[in-house]
Design an enzyme around this catalytic site. Sequence first.
Site, PDB file in Angstrom:
ATOM      1  CB  CYS A  15      -0.624   2.531   3.700  1.00  0.00           C
ATOM      2  SG  CYS A  15      -1.956   2.135   3.417  1.00  0.00           S
ATOM      3  CG  ASP A  16       2.944   1.207   4.449  1.00  0.00           C
ATOM      4  OD1 ASP A  16       2.162   1.933   5.422  1.00  0.00           O
ATOM      5  OD2 ASP A  16       3.155   0.130   4.519  1.00  0.00           O
ATOM      6  CB  CYS A  27      -1.031  -0.443   1.423  1.00  0.00           C
ATOM      7  SG  CYS A  27      -2.188   1.397   1.389  1.00  0.00           S
TER       8      CYS A  27
END
Length: 301
Positions: A133-134, A130
């Site tokens: 997300c990261d 992701c």
Amino acid sequence: MYDIIIIGAGPAGLTAAIYARRASKSVLVLEASAYGGQIINTPDIENYPVAAHISGFDFATKVYNQAVELGAEFKFEKATGIEDGGEVKTVRTPRGEYSAKAVIIATGSENRKLGAENEDKLVGRGVSYCATCDGAFFRNKDVAVVGGGNTALEDALYLSDIAKTVYLIHRRGSFRGDAATAEKLKEKDNVRFVFNSVVKKLNADARLRSVEVENKQGETSELEVSGLFVAVGRIPETENFEALAETDSSGYFASGENCKTKTPGIFAAGDARAKEVRQLVTATADGAVAATEAIKYITNR
């Protein structure tokens, strides 16, 4: 006889349990493995309102404990099917059968993996599924994205504004994704295309330090990167329930924002549902909506 059975104890299922219990409905949550779903593999959550800088495991534990304290019952058994008896739904597991007035399916989806050597060992230590997300953890570092669809292209474009260099690795010679996004990537000075190649091995010390790729001629090369973002698709956990909950061409539950399926009293929530954005916040939102709709169904039937 329960009011609501929830299949899956990820963020969507746990949130649904909280909402259902706050409405004084009896709740059974069936989970095949461990509570929390895939979020437990995220080392640091930064984009969830209020809960900045909390590990996925700690987040999941807090939500699980909240559901338990409210009175939700948990059984760690895999649901293998649902029988629709109209006012009574029966959920089957290898250990037995459980009945309820309504069922919420929140089974989630799995990231499709590359199958490269050391991939599983490096999840959370350089390997991510992701980018949104990261990606922020790799600011001004060299990273790679694997895939050729829209997700891979969008991930690479997103990361190009964060990372020092973005290698986009694709097993074919052209992308399957949106041509306009591909053109934007070509205009980026820090994006490098690696066509007709697959990732064979990930090298690491404590964290990822490089990936080995092999082209169609069998030649190998090594790319020094701190992050590898895998975007080769997802596998929804829907196969045991397709008879009662219609799926789209990709296998996701074809439920709208109200989380209703084609079967009255059965709802779909979370990452197994067809949607544009799959994030922690959208999963918990689905859980709230599905529980609310299930409560309405029970009350009005």
